[in-house]
Design a protein around this motif. Structure first.
Motif, PDB file in Angstrom:
ATOM      1  N   MET A   1     -20.771   7.714  21.692  1.00  0.00           N
ATOM      2  CA  MET A   1     -21.317   6.449  21.398  1.00  0.00           C
ATOM      3  C   MET A   1     -20.152   5.881  20.116  1.00  0.00           C
ATOM      4  O   MET A   1     -20.017   6.829  19.131  1.00  0.00           O
ATOM      5  CB  MET A   1     -22.715   6.609  20.679  1.00  0.00           C
ATOM      6  N   SER A   2     -19.790   4.792  20.375  1.00  0.00           N
ATOM      7  CA  SER A   2     -19.029   4.172  19.352  1.00  0.00           C
ATOM      8  C   SER A   2     -19.746   3.904  18.109  1.00  0.00           C
ATOM      9  O   SER A   2     -20.840   3.486  18.230  1.00  0.00           O
ATOM     10  CB  SER A   2     -18.169   2.932  19.883  1.00  0.00           C
ATOM     11  N   PRO A   3     -19.176   3.976  17.042  1.00  0.00           N
ATOM     12  CA  PRO A   3     -19.963   4.007  15.728  1.00  0.00           C
ATOM     13  C   PRO A   3     -20.269   2.535  15.442  1.00  0.00           C
ATOM     14  O   PRO A   3     -19.502   1.397  15.926  1.00  0.00           O
ATOM     15  CB  PRO A   3     -19.123   4.309  14.572  1.00  0.00           C
ATOM     16  N   SER A   4     -21.314   2.044  14.931  1.00  0.00           N
ATOM     17  CA  SER A   4     -21.767   0.768  14.480  1.00  0.00           C
ATOM     18  C   SER A   4     -20.822   0.274  13.380  1.00  0.00           C
ATOM     19  O   SER A   4     -20.733   0.935  12.260  1.00  0.00           O
ATOM     20  CB  SER A   4     -23.263   0.619  14.269  1.00  0.00           C
ATOM     21  N   VAL A   5     -20.261  -1.026  13.488  1.00  0.00           N
ATOM     22  CA  VAL A   5     -19.725  -1.327  12.358  1.00  0.00           C
ATOM     23  C   VAL A   5     -20.386  -1.674  11.378  1.00  0.00           C
ATOM     24  O   VAL A   5     -20.111  -1.633  10.056  1.00  0.00           O
ATOM     25  CB  VAL A   5     -18.862  -2.663  12.844  1.00  0.00           C
ATOM     26  N   VAL A   6     -21.565  -2.374  11.572  1.00  0.00           N
ATOM     27  CA  VAL A   6     -22.601  -2.677  10.407  1.00  0.00           C
ATOM     28  C   VAL A   6     -23.025  -1.533   9.805  1.00  0.00           C
ATOM     29  O   VAL A   6     -23.218  -1.437   8.664  1.00  0.00           O
ATOM     30  CB  VAL A   6     -23.592  -3.557  11.089  1.00  0.00           C
ATOM     31  N   ARG A   7     -23.545  -0.446  10.698  1.00  0.00           N
ATOM     32  CA  ARG A   7     -24.059   0.798   9.840  1.00  0.00           C
ATOM     33  C   ARG A   7     -22.921   1.368   9.119  1.00  0.00           C
ATOM     34  O   ARG A   7     -23.183   2.063   8.056  1.00  0.00           O
ATOM     35  CB  ARG A   7     -24.540   1.986  10.890  1.00  0.00           C
ATOM     36  N   GLN A   8     -21.735   1.353   9.361  1.00  0.00           N
ATOM     37  CA  GLN A   8     -20.676   1.808   8.502  1.00  0.00           C
ATOM     38  C   GLN A   8     -20.601   1.165   7.202  1.00  0.00           C
ATOM     39  O   GLN A   8     -20.380   1.888   6.214  1.00  0.00           O
ATOM     40  CB  GLN A   8     -19.382   1.806   9.416  1.00  0.00           C
ATOM     41  N   LYS A   9     -20.615  -0.245   7.458  1.00  0.00           N
ATOM     42  CA  LYS A   9     -20.490  -1.071   6.029  1.00  0.00           C
ATOM     43  C   LYS A   9     -21.779  -0.938   5.123  1.00  0.00           C
ATOM     44  O   LYS A   9     -21.805  -0.922   4.002  1.00  0.00           O
ATOM     45  CB  LYS A   9     -20.262  -2.419   6.460  1.00  0.00           C
ATOM     46  N   ALA A  60     -19.055  -8.142  25.630  1.00  0.00           N
ATOM     47  CA  ALA A  60     -17.663  -9.012  25.059  1.00  0.00           C
ATOM     48  C   ALA A  60     -17.895  -8.656  23.564  1.00  0.00           C
ATOM     49  O   ALA A  60     -16.792  -8.617  23.075  1.00  0.00           O
ATOM     50  CB  ALA A  60     -18.106 -10.509  25.408  1.00  0.00           C
ATOM     51  N   CYS A  61     -18.743  -8.340  23.021  1.00  0.00           N
ATOM     52  CA  CYS A  61     -18.926  -7.880  21.432  1.00  0.00           C
ATOM     53  C   CYS A  61     -18.121  -6.714  21.399  1.00  0.00           C
ATOM     54  O   CYS A  61     -17.502  -6.434  20.526  1.00  0.00           O
ATOM     55  CB  CYS A  61     -20.297  -7.993  20.874  1.00  0.00           C
ATOM     56  N   ARG A  62     -18.840  -5.790  22.457  1.00  0.00           N
ATOM     57  CA  ARG A  62     -18.079  -4.289  22.156  1.00  0.00           C
ATOM     58  C   ARG A  62     -16.505  -4.341  22.422  1.00  0.00           C
ATOM     59  O   ARG A  62     -15.830  -3.808  21.674  1.00  0.00           O
ATOM     60  CB  ARG A  62     -18.969  -3.648  23.238  1.00  0.00           C
ATOM     61  N   LEU A  63     -16.217  -5.233  23.602  1.00  0.00           N
ATOM     62  CA  LEU A  63     -14.656  -5.412  23.779  1.00  0.00           C
ATOM     63  C   LEU A  63     -13.859  -5.867  22.358  1.00  0.00           C
ATOM     64  O   LEU A  63     -12.761  -5.487  22.326  1.00  0.00           O
ATOM     65  CB  LEU A  63     -14.584  -6.164  25.115  1.00  0.00           C
ATOM     66  N   GLY A  64     -14.655  -6.872  21.812  1.00  0.00           N
ATOM     67  CA  GLY A  64     -13.940  -7.392  20.488  1.00  0.00           C
ATOM     68  C   GLY A  64     -14.060  -6.608  19.357  1.00  0.00           C
ATOM     69  O   GLY A  64     -13.381  -7.030  18.175  1.00  0.00           O
ATOM     70  N   GLY A  65     -14.776  -5.783  19.378  1.00  0.00           N
ATOM     71  CA  GLY A  65     -14.746  -4.693  18.335  1.00  0.00           C
ATOM     72  C   GLY A  65     -15.956  -5.081  17.041  1.00  0.00           C
ATOM     73  O   GLY A  65     -15.813  -4.759  15.981  1.00  0.00           O
ATOM     74  N   ALA A  66     -16.851  -5.926  17.523  1.00  0.00           N
ATOM     75  CA  ALA A  66     -18.009  -6.137  16.781  1.00  0.00           C
ATOM     76  C   ALA A  66     -19.388  -5.825  17.309  1.00  0.00           C
ATOM     77  O   ALA A  66     -19.488  -5.590  18.705  1.00  0.00           O
ATOM     78  CB  ALA A  66     -18.085  -7.880  16.364  1.00  0.00           C
ATOM     79  N   ASP A  67     -20.188  -5.451  16.430  1.00  0.00           N
ATOM     80  CA  ASP A  67     -21.614  -5.176  16.971  1.00  0.00           C
ATOM     81  C   ASP A  67     -22.369  -6.511  17.582  1.00  0.00           C
ATOM     82  O   ASP A  67     -22.183  -7.564  17.094  1.00  0.00           O
ATOM     83  CB  ASP A  67     -22.599  -4.937  15.738  1.00  0.00           C
ATOM     84  N   ARG A  89     -26.191  -2.991  19.354  1.00  0.00           N
ATOM     85  CA  ARG A  89     -26.489  -2.042  17.961  1.00  0.00           C
ATOM     86  C   ARG A  89     -27.542  -2.597  17.460  1.00  0.00           C
ATOM     87  O   ARG A  89     -27.873  -1.748  16.318  1.00  0.00           O
ATOM     88  CB  ARG A  89     -25.210  -2.116  17.124  1.00  0.00           C
ATOM     89  N   GLY A  90     -27.704  -3.876  16.885  1.00  0.00           N
ATOM     90  CA  GLY A  90     -28.729  -4.348  16.135  1.00  0.00           C
ATOM     91  C   GLY A  90     -29.584  -5.337  16.959  1.00  0.00           C
ATOM     92  O   GLY A  90     -29.347  -5.960  17.737  1.00  0.00           O
ATOM     93  N   LEU A  91     -30.782  -5.316  16.350  1.00  0.00           N
ATOM     94  CA  LEU A  91     -31.789  -6.350  16.618  1.00  0.00           C
ATOM     95  C   LEU A  91     -32.427  -7.120  15.454  1.00  0.00           C
ATOM     96  O   LEU A  91     -32.543  -6.757  14.386  1.00  0.00           O
ATOM     97  CB  LEU A  91     -33.095  -5.434  17.471  1.00  0.00           C
TER      98      LEU A  91
END
Length: 253
Positions: A1-9, A60-67, A89-91
């Protein structure tokens, strides 16, 4: 599973920047996601979209590199389960009035022991069945996040009860609905809304959660000084309207 950008931040204590996709076009969403935003806000509260299209927007979000941050008002657990399995990744939970609503969503989006999410394990978020059960459930719990919208006056007495819940990552003010709920029509201007905005920041600070709000990029400094660090600063709609207006004004000089 690819890491969540938001969770990392969130873990690094960095501000979160999101953009809202008002138009259900996968190519446009991918463009927005690849522009450097941490998450793209997809709204299923005010839009009723075909699930196949929603899947394409999340992809499309995943392909663009955003959650993908999906706003949904669930009627039952299935309403959120398929979004997570598709890779959201987020609700974002709108129109909350009571902490019990939030507890139900946390239970639906987290696997045991944090919740009671149902397991399938063959979808995008599980690498299409190629993740071991223990790895998948642990990653899914760690890499998903919940944003609770504060936009009903009735929820204000429950701010601390919501912010303290494990599984809640941010409280996100909805100024327009708050204003309408208070019987007013000028968002951001009334003392009542200003007090609630401050109260949300204070509750988040007490419980180690993020305070969020939609605002123009040049207003971020004001809200960061109040303790806010989760922002929606633009939408595709705003870009189109502003671009059209600016082009016309320039052409008519």
């Amino acid at each position: 599973m690819s890491p969540s950008v938001v969770r990392q931040k969130l873990a690094r204590g960095e501000p979160i920047l999101t953009a809202k996709a008002c138009y259900a076009d996968p190519e446009l969403v991918e463009l927005m996601a690849s522009s450097g935003f941490d998450a793209i806000w997809l709204c299923l509260e005010h839009r009723r979209l075909d699930p196949a299209l929603v899947y394409s927007l999340i992809q499309a979000c995943r392909l663009g590199g955003a959650d993908a941050l999906v706003r949904v008002k669930p009627a039952n657990h299935a309403d959120v389960l398929w979004l997570l399995e598709a890779g959201a990744r987020g609700l974002m939970l709108p129109r909350v009035r009571h902490p019990d609503e939030v507890r139900e969503v946390i239970a639906a989006m987290k696997f045991s022991p944090e919740g009671r999410r149902g397991y399938d394990g063959v979808h995008a978020d599980a690498d299409f069945g190629r993740m071991a059960l223990a790895d998948y459930t642990a990653d899914a719990n760690r890499e998903t996040f919940l944003v609770v919208q504060i936009e009903e006056p009735e929820v204000v007495p429950h701010l601390d009860a919501i912010a303290v819940l494990p599984g809640v990552d941010a409280l996100f003010v909805g100024p327009c609905d708050l204003t309408l709920g208070l019987g007013q029509t000028r968002p951001f201007d009334s003392p009542e809304v200003t007090q609630i905005v401050a109260a949300v920041a204070a509750a988040c600070a007490r419980h180690g959660k993020r305070a969020g709000i939609p605002c123009a990029a040049d207003q971020m400094g004001r809200y960061r000084a109040m303790g806010y660090s989760f922002f929606n600063v633009i939408s595709d709609y705003r870009c189109v309207v502003h671009g059209l207006k600016q082009a016309l004004a320039t052409a008519r000089l």
